[in-house]
Design an enzyme around this catalytic site. Structure first.
Site, mmCIF file in Angstrom:
data_model
loop_
_atom_site.group_PDB
_atom_site.id
_atom_site.type_symbol
_atom_site.label_atom_id
_atom_site.label_comp_id
_atom_site.label_asym_id
_atom_site.label_seq_id
_atom_site.Cartn_x
_atom_site.Cartn_y
_atom_site.Cartn_z
ATOM 1 N N GLU A 130 60.043 32.856 55.916
ATOM 2 C CA GLU A 130 58.299 33.055 56.218
ATOM 3 C C GLU A 130 57.975 32.042 56.962
ATOM 4 O OE1 GLU A 130 57.630 35.883 54.723
ATOM 5 O OE2 GLU A 130 55.953 35.131 53.359
ATOM 6 N N THR A 183 49.933 37.720 59.617
ATOM 7 C CA THR A 183 49.341 36.553 58.839
ATOM 8 C C THR A 183 48.993 35.504 59.628
ATOM 9 O OG1 THR A 183 50.794 37.337 57.113
ATOM 10 C CG2 THR A 183 50.329 35.108 56.907
HETATM 11 N N1 HSE Z 1 48.817 33.583 50.702
HETATM 12 C C1 HSE Z 1 49.110 34.184 51.908
HETATM 13 C C2 HSE Z 1 47.816 34.372 52.911
HETATM 14 C C3 HSE Z 1 49.729 35.517 52.116
HETATM 15 O O1 HSE Z 1 46.927 34.888 52.352
HETATM 16 O O2 HSE Z 1 47.554 34.101 53.854
HETATM 17 C C4 HSE Z 1 50.321 36.069 53.451
HETATM 18 O O3 HSE Z 1 50.891 37.184 53.245
#
Ligand code: HSE
Length: 330
Positions: A130, A183
């Site tokens: 990640e 993201t």
């Molecule tokens: N919790 C993370 C976000 C997940 O919302 O940025 C990313 O897929």
């Protein structure tokens, strides 16, 4: 040591509205397959990414190779491994695409080298993937991909994952707009600070959501599906978001939110037929955007990432969600 190992990990919905960066759930019938083969040259290579779009074959830039390198480094093992990646869905979807690949890579290398790492340790290694994929090593997607069901990241350091109960009638309606959101970008739009009043609303809802899961109290789950942290900022990045939300709620959804960092939206629904109705309502509302989309319904997958023991190539079929997905091309 096994010469070839294949593993599957499911797609996931992170945050689940009230659990920003800590809640995640696994989906059925959609995910990635990773195939690892031992090789003579002592290097980590990637020979192929099926359905990978623009994902790089460069092992320096790939989440699976990052996970494998991290594990080999930790154990001071010097071997050569080739990776083949079969993507069940595309990246930038908000359905934990990099997490599914990272989780499957961790499970596959664990099996190949007979390492016997437990799931929490596998999540720790998969988080390294990640970091490569989105800059921050959050655990919500990888925890759900490895543990299955619904999981809560109690703490990242030291890592502790709590597996939560899954009420039997819970279904998910998914709509995946044909746009890509990274993201790293979706995180940049968030406020760095939150008001105490806002924070207490969020943890009140998270606690009552968990309580709702334990009691299979669908009404309480519904009342708890509120996102004080990300929804307002990220909704602006998703066409027709509030139209979809209103339509889903009007048609019986317990709640609708952004899946991970988007652009996919998900609704939790009690019952299968109801989930189809909600999906239809979401599709109709999304039509106003004039964009293409994919949509499907799923239950929550109770098992997490797993080794595929079949030598039969049919498993590609088993884990391709294509059959149940409805495409809308305008
Ligand atoms: N919790 C993370 C976000 C997940 O919302 O940025 C990313 O897929």
């Amino acid at each position: 040591m096994r010469k070839i190992v294949r593993a599957f990990a499911p797609a996931t919905v992170a945050n689940v509205s009230c659990g920003f960066d800590v809640l995640g759930l696994a989906l059925e019938g959609i995910g990635d397959i990773i195939e690892l083969s031992l090789q003579e040259k002592k290097e980590i290579t990637i020979s192929e990414i099926v359905n990978g779009g623009k994902i790089s074959l460069d092992p320096q830039k790939n989440s699976c190779s990052a996970v494998i390198k991290d594990i080999l480094k930790e154990l001071s093992i010097e071997i050569g491994i080739n990776i083949r990646i079969i993507k069940g869905y595309r990246s930038g979807s908000g359905l934990g695409s990099s997490a599914a690949s990272s989780a499957a890579a961790a499970v596959a290398i664990n099996e190949m080298l007979n390492l016997n790492y437990d799931k929490t340790n596998l999540v720790k290694f998969a988080m390294e993937g990640e970091r490569i994929a989105c800059g921050t090593p959050h655990a919500d997607n990888v925890a759900a991909a490895i543990f299955g069901g619904i999981s809560l990241v109690k703490e990242e350091n030291p890592l502790e994952i709590v597996k939560l109960p899954v009420p039997d009638e819970l279904h998910i309606s998914i709509l995946f707009p044909d746009i890509k959101l990274e993201t790293s970008f979706s995180r940049k739009v968030l406020s760095k600070k939150i008001e105490l009043k806002t924070a207490s609303k969020q943890w009140g809802n998270l606690a009552s959501f968990v309580s709702g899961l334990y009691q299979s109290d669908y009404e309480l789950i519904s009342r708890s599906m509120k996102d004080e942290i990300a929804e307002e900022k990220r909704a602006k990045l998703i066409p027709a978001y509030y139209q979809m939300k209103n339509a889903a709620l009007k048609n019986g959804a317990l709640g609708l939110g952004i899946s991970g960092s988007g652009p996919t939206v998900f609704a939790l629904v009690k019952g299968e037929e109801e989930a189809y109705n909600v999906k239809k309502a979401m599709e109709e509302a999304f039509h106003s955007s004039k964009l293409n989309f994919e949509s499907f319904i799923s239950k929550i997958r109770l098992n997490g990432a797993e080794v595929i023991n079949s030598s039969n190539e049919d498993y590609y079929e088993i884990y391709q969600y294509k059959k149940q997905v409805e495409y809308c091309k305008l």
